[in-house]
Design a protein around this motif. Structure first.
Motif, mmCIF file in Angstrom:
data_model
loop_
_atom_site.group_PDB
_atom_site.id
_atom_site.type_symbol
_atom_site.label_atom_id
_atom_site.label_comp_id
_atom_site.label_asym_id
_atom_site.label_seq_id
_atom_site.Cartn_x
_atom_site.Cartn_y
_atom_site.Cartn_z
ATOM 1 N N ALA A 268 -39.190 -20.248 -39.262
ATOM 2 C CA ALA A 268 -40.217 -19.916 -38.281
ATOM 3 C C ALA A 268 -39.773 -18.816 -37.330
ATOM 4 C CB ALA A 268 -40.599 -21.172 -37.502
ATOM 5 N N ALA A 269 -38.490 -18.793 -36.998
ATOM 6 C CA ALA A 269 -38.010 -17.770 -36.070
ATOM 7 C C ALA A 269 -38.195 -16.367 -36.652
ATOM 8 C CB ALA A 269 -36.543 -18.020 -35.743
ATOM 9 N N GLU A 270 -37.913 -16.215 -37.943
ATOM 10 C CA GLU A 270 -38.092 -14.904 -38.573
ATOM 11 C C GLU A 270 -39.567 -14.525 -38.633
ATOM 12 O OE1 GLU A 270 -37.223 -12.567 -42.814
ATOM 13 O OE2 GLU A 270 -36.411 -14.576 -42.487
ATOM 14 N N THR A 271 -40.422 -15.499 -38.948
ATOM 15 C CA THR A 271 -41.855 -15.227 -39.014
ATOM 16 C C THR A 271 -42.392 -14.818 -37.641
ATOM 17 O OG1 THR A 271 -41.948 -16.976 -40.680
ATOM 18 C CG2 THR A 271 -44.036 -16.144 -39.866
ATOM 19 N N LYS A 272 -41.934 -15.499 -36.619
ATOM 20 C CA LYS A 272 -42.353 -15.159 -35.258
ATOM 21 C C LYS A 272 -41.895 -13.752 -34.889
ATOM 22 C CE LYS A 272 -41.759 -16.747 -30.481
ATOM 23 N NZ LYS A 272 -41.143 -17.790 -29.622
ATOM 24 N N GLN A 273 -40.683 -13.389 -35.289
ATOM 25 C CA GLN A 273 -40.194 -12.043 -34.997
ATOM 26 C C GLN A 273 -41.032 -10.991 -35.711
ATOM 27 O OE1 GLN A 273 -37.573 -11.263 -32.764
ATOM 28 N NE2 GLN A 273 -38.617 -9.299 -33.024
ATOM 29 N N LEU A 274 -41.446 -11.284 -36.936
ATOM 30 C CA LEU A 274 -42.310 -10.356 -37.669
ATOM 31 C C LEU A 274 -43.651 -10.185 -36.964
ATOM 32 C CD1 LEU A 274 -41.589 -11.560 -41.326
ATOM 33 C CD2 LEU A 274 -40.906 -9.364 -40.321
ATOM 34 N N LEU A 275 -44.142 -11.251 -36.359
ATOM 35 C CA LEU A 275 -45.378 -11.159 -35.580
ATOM 36 C C LEU A 275 -45.162 -10.296 -34.341
ATOM 37 C CD1 LEU A 275 -48.300 -12.056 -34.933
ATOM 38 C CD2 LEU A 275 -47.335 -14.119 -33.885
ATOM 39 N N ALA A 291 -47.385 -20.455 -28.580
ATOM 40 C CA ALA A 291 -48.004 -19.151 -28.367
ATOM 41 C C ALA A 291 -48.062 -18.814 -26.886
ATOM 42 C CB ALA A 291 -49.399 -19.117 -28.987
ATOM 43 N N GLN A 292 -48.544 -19.753 -26.083
ATOM 44 C CA GLN A 292 -48.634 -19.523 -24.634
ATOM 45 C C GLN A 292 -47.252 -19.325 -24.029
ATOM 46 O OE1 GLN A 292 -50.511 -22.710 -22.470
ATOM 47 N NE2 GLN A 292 -50.296 -21.702 -20.485
ATOM 48 N N SER A 293 -46.310 -20.167 -24.424
ATOM 49 C CA SER A 293 -44.956 -20.046 -23.896
ATOM 50 C C SER A 293 -44.337 -18.701 -24.248
ATOM 51 C CB SER A 293 -44.090 -21.190 -24.442
ATOM 52 O OG SER A 293 -42.750 -21.050 -24.040
ATOM 53 N N SER A 294 -44.526 -18.270 -25.499
ATOM 54 C CA SER A 294 -43.929 -17.010 -25.953
ATOM 55 C C SER A 294 -44.563 -15.803 -25.274
ATOM 56 C CB SER A 294 -44.055 -16.898 -27.473
ATOM 57 O OG SER A 294 -43.369 -17.949 -28.107
ATOM 58 N N VAL A 295 -45.855 -15.893 -25.000
ATOM 59 C CA VAL A 295 -46.514 -14.814 -24.257
ATOM 60 C C VAL A 295 -45.948 -14.746 -22.843
ATOM 61 C CG1 VAL A 295 -48.695 -14.105 -23.211
ATOM 62 C CG2 VAL A 295 -48.630 -14.788 -25.614
ATOM 63 N N GLN A 296 -45.764 -15.911 -22.227
ATOM 64 C CA GLN A 296 -45.257 -15.942 -20.855
ATOM 65 C C GLN A 296 -43.840 -15.392 -20.751
ATOM 66 O OE1 GLN A 296 -45.655 -19.772 -19.002
ATOM 67 N NE2 GLN A 296 -47.880 -19.762 -19.062
ATOM 68 N N ASN A 297 -43.009 -15.692 -21.749
ATOM 69 C CA ASN A 297 -41.623 -15.223 -21.653
ATOM 70 C C ASN A 297 -41.402 -13.875 -22.336
ATOM 71 O OD1 ASN A 297 -41.190 -15.738 -24.447
ATOM 72 N ND2 ASN A 297 -40.580 -17.851 -24.014
ATOM 73 N N GLY A 298 -42.468 -13.269 -22.844
ATOM 74 C CA GLY A 298 -42.384 -11.916 -23.371
ATOM 75 C C GLY A 298 -41.890 -11.788 -24.789
ATOM 76 N N THR A 299 -41.814 -12.897 -25.527
ATOM 77 C CA THR A 299 -41.339 -12.812 -26.920
ATOM 78 C C THR A 299 -42.481 -12.644 -27.910
ATOM 79 O OG1 THR A 299 -41.292 -15.232 -27.065
ATOM 80 C CG2 THR A 299 -39.238 -14.104 -26.463
ATOM 81 N N LEU A 300 -43.726 -12.661 -27.431
ATOM 82 C CA LEU A 300 -44.895 -12.327 -28.246
ATOM 83 C C LEU A 300 -45.864 -11.514 -27.401
ATOM 84 C CD1 LEU A 300 -45.738 -15.560 -30.316
ATOM 85 C CD2 LEU A 300 -44.778 -13.408 -31.177
ATOM 86 N N PRO A 301 -46.684 -10.676 -28.024
ATOM 87 C CA PRO A 301 -47.639 -9.858 -27.269
ATOM 88 C C PRO A 301 -48.638 -10.733 -26.510
ATOM 89 C CG PRO A 301 -47.413 -9.056 -29.522
ATOM 90 C CD PRO A 301 -46.691 -10.372 -29.473
ATOM 91 N N PRO A 302 -49.187 -10.236 -25.426
ATOM 92 C CA PRO A 302 -50.116 -11.017 -24.601
ATOM 93 C C PRO A 302 -51.431 -11.346 -25.292
ATOM 94 C CG PRO A 302 -49.968 -8.740 -23.827
ATOM 95 C CD PRO A 302 -48.893 -8.908 -24.840
ATOM 96 N N THR A 303 -51.702 -10.711 -26.443
ATOM 97 C CA THR A 303 -52.952 -10.965 -27.165
ATOM 98 C C THR A 303 -52.825 -12.106 -28.172
ATOM 99 O OG1 THR A 303 -52.273 -9.174 -28.664
ATOM 100 C CG2 THR A 303 -53.847 -8.624 -26.924
ATOM 101 N N VAL A 304 -51.689 -12.765 -28.229
ATOM 102 C CA VAL A 304 -51.486 -13.846 -29.196
ATOM 103 C C VAL A 304 -52.059 -15.154 -28.652
ATOM 104 C CG1 VAL A 304 -49.743 -15.269 -30.360
ATOM 105 C CG2 VAL A 304 -49.491 -12.776 -30.299
ATOM 106 N N ARG A 305 -52.787 -15.877 -29.515
ATOM 107 C CA ARG A 305 -53.366 -17.168 -29.173
ATOM 108 C C ARG A 305 -53.100 -18.160 -30.309
ATOM 109 N NH1 ARG A 305 -53.593 -14.434 -25.398
ATOM 110 N NH2 ARG A 305 -55.329 -13.936 -24.009
ATOM 111 N N ALA A 306 -53.126 -19.451 -29.973
ATOM 112 C CA ALA A 306 -52.947 -20.509 -30.974
ATOM 113 C C ALA A 306 -54.306 -20.992 -31.463
ATOM 114 C CB ALA A 306 -52.166 -21.671 -30.381
ATOM 115 N N VAL A 307 -54.456 -21.109 -32.778
ATOM 116 C CA VAL A 307 -55.674 -21.659 -33.376
ATOM 117 C C VAL A 307 -55.260 -22.644 -34.460
ATOM 118 C CG1 VAL A 307 -57.025 -19.581 -32.907
ATOM 119 C CG2 VAL A 307 -55.862 -19.816 -35.096
ATOM 120 N N ALA A 308 -56.166 -23.543 -34.804
ATOM 121 C CA ALA A 308 -55.874 -24.542 -35.832
ATOM 122 C C ALA A 308 -57.057 -24.671 -36.773
ATOM 123 C CB ALA A 308 -55.559 -25.890 -35.182
ATOM 124 N N MET A 309 -56.827 -25.321 -37.894
ATOM 125 C CA MET A 309 -57.889 -25.547 -38.858
ATOM 126 C C MET A 309 -58.949 -26.484 -38.245
ATOM 127 S SD MET A 309 -56.915 -23.846 -41.666
ATOM 128 C CE MET A 309 -56.324 -22.579 -40.525
#
Length: 403
Positions: A268-275, A291-309
């Motif tokens: 998952a860490a590699e996949t997240k880095q690719l994102l 997703a929210q945590s990673s946006v807050q700490n700057g490890t993912l872009p601010p446009t990332v959101r979590a969705v589920a089936m």
């Protein structure tokens, strides 16, 4: 199906009351079937634990989780004189194999692992091979605060029977960059259609890595009209029949994946880095708050959101267990009890630190929950299948695609 209710998370209380005061815990509302913790016995455990070092084997692939465990270790040592050392592993199955080797060598005490972060097929293997110590969770004062409406008495349909203490709740979701994915897929059919229309922009970790295997189970559940057989031991006939649509779906998906499905991320860490690098538009997570945590700490872009089936997110609890030959059993119990405390669960649920949902019931705390403590169980929940399905899925996937 799991109950979808999950308590709102809670505001930190005073440390002395939450972590050590038995009168408060004993006064918490208990179901009729529950027995109060033996306060004298717990005091003896605290005395025995002082000065011990607890080696905690836990997945080490998340900087946020690792940092959280550093904080927890500092608190445990300061308050109880117990040193917590995280032993970072890629897959807890490695720890299961280590314990099995200990057992076969007759090493019944002085073992190298005192505490395990575990669930699912690994718990099933530990239980069946008698690699866990005596039941312990009923001795933890903070178990009185656990929300029993959550999946905490069974682990992937396997009865826990006191051999594990619940630690958190996971739900499979897609972390989606909404700047590129304006309408996130909410079904297996929509995900396949999106991947074909955007080749190379999606992938999943290579099974048997946890997130990759979980993705297989999520899609299997999506494609199964009657999931009842998935919640009992898999037979050859049922596995062949129910998994056939999954293999057909993956056959159609793989040519549209990142690297055309010829190469899969190791975790998952590699996949997240690719994102984060922009190579992917979506990545798989098993933490609804990641997703929210990673946006807050700057490890993912601010446009990332979590969705589920929309049919439901694969949902489970993750647990803490103590091996049969732990060197510091008392210390492991003290550490587990702290990790179940309101202070520790609130910090864990806060997206600024981890974003992993709490397993505690605010109604048992006598305190107003904190609206800012972290995410609730936010997606419709679908229960984990019997562990035998995961084992078969991993083996069949390796046979079909692993080469």
């Amino acid at each position: 199906m799991l109950k979808t209710r999950f308590s709102s998370l809670l505001r930190p209380l005073r440390r002395a009351l939450l972590l050590t005061a038995f009168p408060l815990l004993m006064a918490s509302p208990l179901q009729a079937s529950e027995q109060p913790v033996d306060g004298l016995r717990w005091q003896q455990t605290l005395q025995e634990a002082r000065g011990q070092t607890v080696y905690f084997n836990a997945w080490g692939g998340s900087p946020e989780i690792n940092a959280y465990l550093v904080w927890a270790g500092q608190e445990i040592e300061q308050q109880y004189g117990v040193k917590l050392v995280q032993v970072k592993v890629d897959d807890i199955a490695q720890s299961v194999s280590q314990l099995l080797a200990n057992q076969q060598a007759g090493k019944t005490e002085g073992g190298p692992i005192d505490l395990l972060w575990v669930n699912g097929k690994n718990f099933k293997a530990l239980k069946e091979q008698h690699l866990l110590g005596a039941p312990f969770s009923a001795e933890l004062p903070n178990m009185a605060l656990v929300d029993e409406a959550l999946p905490v008495t069974e682990d992937f349909t396997v009865p826990v029977e006191g051999l594990e203490a619940p630690w958190g709740i996971g739900q499979l979701n897609l972390m989606v960059n909404t700047e590129e994915v304006t309408t996130a897929p909410s079904s297996a059919a929509e995900l396949l259609a999106w991947a074909k229309a955007h080749p190379g922009r999606f992938t999943y970790p290579k099974p048997p890595q946890f997130h990759g295997a979980s993705f297989l189970k999520q899609i299997l559940l999506e494609l199964t009209a009657d999931p009842a057989p998935l919640y009992r031991e898999a037979t050859d006939a049922e596995f062949d029949r129910l998994s056939a649509p999954l293999w057909a779906w993956l056959d159609a998906l793989h040519p549209a994946l990142w690297r055309k499905g010829k190469l899969f991320p190791t975790g998952a860490a590699e996949t997240k880095q690719l994102l984060d690098d922009g190579e992917l538009a979506m990545a798989i997570s098993f933490n609804p708050g990641e997703a929210q945590s990673s946006v807050q700490n700057g490890t993912l872009p601010p446009t990332v959101r979590a969705v589920a089936m929309s049919k439901g997110a694969l949902t489970n609890s993750h647990f803490l267990a103590i091996p049969f030959n732990a060197s510091a059993r008392a210390g492991a119990m003290v550490a587990a009890n702290f990790l179940l405390s309101p202070a520790a669960q609130t910090r864990k649920a806060d997206p600024a630190f981890w974003g992993d949902p709490s397993v505690l019931d605010p109604a048992r705390l006598g305190a107003a929950p904190s609206a800012s403590a972290g995410p609730q169980l936010r997606f419709k929940a679908v229960a984990e299948p019997h562990p035998s399905w995961q084992l078969r899925l991993e083996a069949a996937w390796a046979e079909r695609y692993g080469r």
